[in-house]
Design a protein around this motif. Structure first.
Motif, PDB file in Angstrom:
ATOM      1  N   TYR A  74     -15.631 -11.226 -20.086  1.00  0.00           N
ATOM      2  CA  TYR A  74     -17.192 -11.328 -19.746  1.00  0.00           C
ATOM      3  C   TYR A  74     -17.369 -12.087 -18.417  1.00  0.00           C
ATOM      4  O   TYR A  74     -18.507 -12.092 -18.180  1.00  0.00           O
ATOM      5  N   GLY A  75     -16.227 -12.673 -17.750  1.00  0.00           N
ATOM      6  CA  GLY A  75     -16.559 -12.987 -16.251  1.00  0.00           C
ATOM      7  C   GLY A  75     -17.163 -14.445 -16.513  1.00  0.00           C
ATOM      8  O   GLY A  75     -17.002 -15.399 -17.265  1.00  0.00           O
ATOM      9  N   ALA A  76     -17.947 -14.926 -15.287  1.00  0.00           N
ATOM     10  CA  ALA A  76     -18.304 -16.375 -15.139  1.00  0.00           C
ATOM     11  C   ALA A  76     -19.608 -16.497 -16.334  1.00  0.00           C
ATOM     12  O   ALA A  76     -19.435 -17.817 -16.555  1.00  0.00           O
ATOM     13  N   GLU A  77     -19.935 -15.711 -16.794  1.00  0.00           N
ATOM     14  CA  GLU A  77     -21.197 -15.728 -17.983  1.00  0.00           C
ATOM     15  C   GLU A  77     -20.409 -16.451 -18.948  1.00  0.00           C
ATOM     16  O   GLU A  77     -21.021 -17.142 -19.987  1.00  0.00           O
ATOM     17  N   ALA A  78     -19.051 -16.491 -19.139  1.00  0.00           N
ATOM     18  CA  ALA A  78     -18.212 -16.817 -20.349  1.00  0.00           C
ATOM     19  C   ALA A  78     -17.692 -18.062 -20.277  1.00  0.00           C
ATOM     20  O   ALA A  78     -16.933 -18.548 -21.102  1.00  0.00           O
ATOM     21  N   GLY A  79     -18.300 -18.884 -19.134  1.00  0.00           N
ATOM     22  CA  GLY A  79     -17.738 -20.106 -18.797  1.00  0.00           C
ATOM     23  C   GLY A  79     -17.867 -21.299 -19.802  1.00  0.00           C
ATOM     24  O   GLY A  79     -16.960 -22.169 -19.907  1.00  0.00           O
ATOM     25  N   ASN A  80     -18.795 -21.098 -20.704  1.00  0.00           N
ATOM     26  CA  ASN A  80     -19.110 -22.196 -21.678  1.00  0.00           C
ATOM     27  C   ASN A  80     -18.781 -21.491 -23.163  1.00  0.00           C
ATOM     28  O   ASN A  80     -19.214 -21.958 -24.270  1.00  0.00           O
ATOM     29  N   GLY A  81     -18.059 -20.394 -23.200  1.00  0.00           N
ATOM     30  CA  GLY A  81     -17.479 -19.915 -24.409  1.00  0.00           C
ATOM     31  C   GLY A  81     -18.314 -18.617 -24.764  1.00  0.00           C
ATOM     32  O   GLY A  81     -19.363 -18.399 -23.984  1.00  0.00           O
ATOM     33  N   VAL A  82     -17.838 -17.786 -25.802  1.00  0.00           N
ATOM     34  CA  VAL A  82     -18.725 -16.619 -25.964  1.00  0.00           C
ATOM     35  C   VAL A  82     -18.723 -16.653 -27.638  1.00  0.00           C
ATOM     36  O   VAL A  82     -17.882 -16.880 -28.411  1.00  0.00           O
ATOM     37  N   VAL A  83     -19.941 -16.275 -28.265  1.00  0.00           N
ATOM     38  CA  VAL A  83     -20.334 -15.906 -29.650  1.00  0.00           C
ATOM     39  C   VAL A  83     -20.508 -14.533 -29.749  1.00  0.00           C
ATOM     40  O   VAL A  83     -21.400 -14.016 -29.425  1.00  0.00           O
ATOM     41  N   LEU A  84     -19.531 -13.813 -30.722  1.00  0.00           N
ATOM     42  CA  LEU A  84     -19.703 -12.688 -30.891  1.00  0.00           C
ATOM     43  C   LEU A  84     -20.175 -12.242 -32.430  1.00  0.00           C
ATOM     44  O   LEU A  84     -19.727 -12.826 -33.421  1.00  0.00           O
ATOM     45  N   VAL A  85     -21.048 -11.745 -32.312  1.00  0.00           N
ATOM     46  CA  VAL A  85     -22.013 -11.365 -33.720  1.00  0.00           C
ATOM     47  C   VAL A  85     -21.963  -9.923 -34.176  1.00  0.00           C
ATOM     48  O   VAL A  85     -22.448  -9.114 -33.025  1.00  0.00           O
ATOM     49  N   THR A  86     -21.503  -9.408 -35.171  1.00  0.00           N
ATOM     50  CA  THR A  86     -21.524  -8.112 -35.549  1.00  0.00           C
ATOM     51  C   THR A  86     -22.465  -8.077 -36.898  1.00  0.00           C
ATOM     52  O   THR A  86     -22.297  -8.769 -37.797  1.00  0.00           O
TER      53      THR A  86
END
Length: 396
Positions: A74-86
């Motif tokens: 996800y690039g620079a936007e993911a610098g603080n981690g990513v929460v993936l929800v399905t």
């Protein structure tokens, strides 16, 4: 967000407020030096600012990315981690109707030990001997007694806090066959906070529609939609202004009564002067009595609730994706996905004419403020996937 608390190592879930409608804050990789520490939220491929619009019953899975893999995807936007929800989808087999309910009560967990009337009098006299004369003049019929003839011994925490409740209901359908699947649900949340009355409340209606259909062997379509409408009323928690309730609670003295029962008789001279000058001191709508006025703080946390009783925010939003899968060759899938967010908020605030303190909190004119803002966001993604299965052979 609170659903991941204690389930994922290294993830901090912080609740900074217990007000209805408030949300938990996630910190996956600590705090950033640039002041932006929120992770990137992805729901069914759609980038969203938070998870407030989702009902927990509609979530199928939640995954946390907190290493270099998130930045690679996800690039620079993911610098603080990513929460993936399905979110949930229909399942092949016989369709089923489901009904879920959750009910709970809420009370203040810890009370602050405040001075009662007798302790307050002793403290005031020790702090300033001159207060003795003021206390006698202002609060007592008998100048020789500090305790027996006190006008009040008010426990403001008892008056301000009450038992709140939270109820949530979900009903829906889930099913599918060889050609397609359908998941649809309706969720109702009614949350009334621990402030007495209905001055802090949150009501939300959420609808979820997830469906997919294989039109041809080489072409299929699908949709995910979350629709939410909500209404929120909140009591200010942090401001030091006299018109804010919780800050007054721990400042007002216990000698001030909730209200005066004989009109202006027995009320402070400053309140009587205010009435004569055309001001409008706050009145208890249930009894018609003037609310108590503190000699020292010029405030009353219960009467302050009236100043915000007509304030609320209405939110309507739609978050979803529409996608199509094209399979021109075996194992080769071309996907085109359109994500969209429609957000609209209407805020209304009305403050009647009032008098509550001699200088900082008074107005002879009513105040009405209404604002409306909206936002439309979309993202269009196209990608190709090719799957190749390689047979493994034993070398022995």
């Amino acid at each position: 967000a609170a659903a991941v608390q204690g389930k994922t190592a290294g993830v901090q879930v912080m609740n900074t407020s217990g007000a209805p409608g408030s949300t938990a804050t996630l910190r996956i990789r600590g705090f950033s030096s640039n002041g932006v520490s929120d992770p990137l939220y992805i729901v069914d491929g759609l980038k969203v600012p938070n998870l407030n619009f989702l009902d927990p019953d509609n979530i199928e899975s939640m995954e946390i990315l907190k290493d270099a893999a998130s930045a690679a995807i996800y690039g620079a936007e993911a610098g603080n981690g990513v929460v993936l929800v399905t979110t949930k989808t229909g399942k092949k087999g016989e369709g089923k109707i489901f009904v879920n309910t959750q009910n709970s009560f809420l009370r203040l967990a810890n009370r602050v030990e405040l001075l009662n009337a007798e302790d307050f009098i002793q403290y005031a006299i020790e702090y300033s001997p001159a207060k003795a004369e003021e206390l006698n003049t202002y609060y007592y019929n008998d100048p020789t007694s500090y305790v027996n003839n006190k006008l009040a011994d008010t426990d403001w925490q008892d008056l301000l806090f009450d038992t709140g409740y939270r109820q949530r209901y979900s009903v829906g359908f889930q099913g599918g066959n060889d050609r397609g699947s359908l998941y649809v649900s309706l969720n109702i949340l009614d949350h009334n906070g621990i402030i007495t009355g209905s001055y802090d409340s949150f009501k939300r209606l959420t609808g979820q529609l997830n469906a997919d259909y294989q039109i041809k062997e080489w072409f299929g379509i699908g949709i995910t939609n979350s629709i939410e409408t909500s209404k929120m009323k909140q009591v200010s928690e942090s401001s030091i202004l006299l018109s804010n309730t919780t800050s007054q609670l721990y400042e007002i003295d216990p000698l001030t009564p909730l209200e005066y029962s004989d009109g202006l008789t027995g009320t402070p001279v400053v309140l009587q002067d205010a009435v004569e000058q055309g001001w409008q001191p706050l009145i208890n709508p249930e009894t018609g009595n003037y609310y108590g006025y503190s000699r020292w703080t010029g405030s009353n946390p219960i009467s302050s609730l009236l100043l915000g009783k007509d304030n609320y925010s209405d939110v309507f939003q739609v978050n979803g994706t529409l996608y199509g899968n094209l399979t021109p060759l075996k194992n080769l899938v071309f996907t085109s996905r359109l994500g969209y967010r429609l957000y609209n908020v209407y805020s209304y605030s009305y403050r009647p004419p009032y008098w509550q303190a001699t200088e900082t909190a008074l107005s002879k004119s009513p105040s009405l403020t209404a604002t409306q803002s909206g936002m439309l966001y979309y993202q269009w993604e196209n990608f190709v996937n090719y799957s190749l299965q390689v047979k493994q052979q034993s070398l022995s």
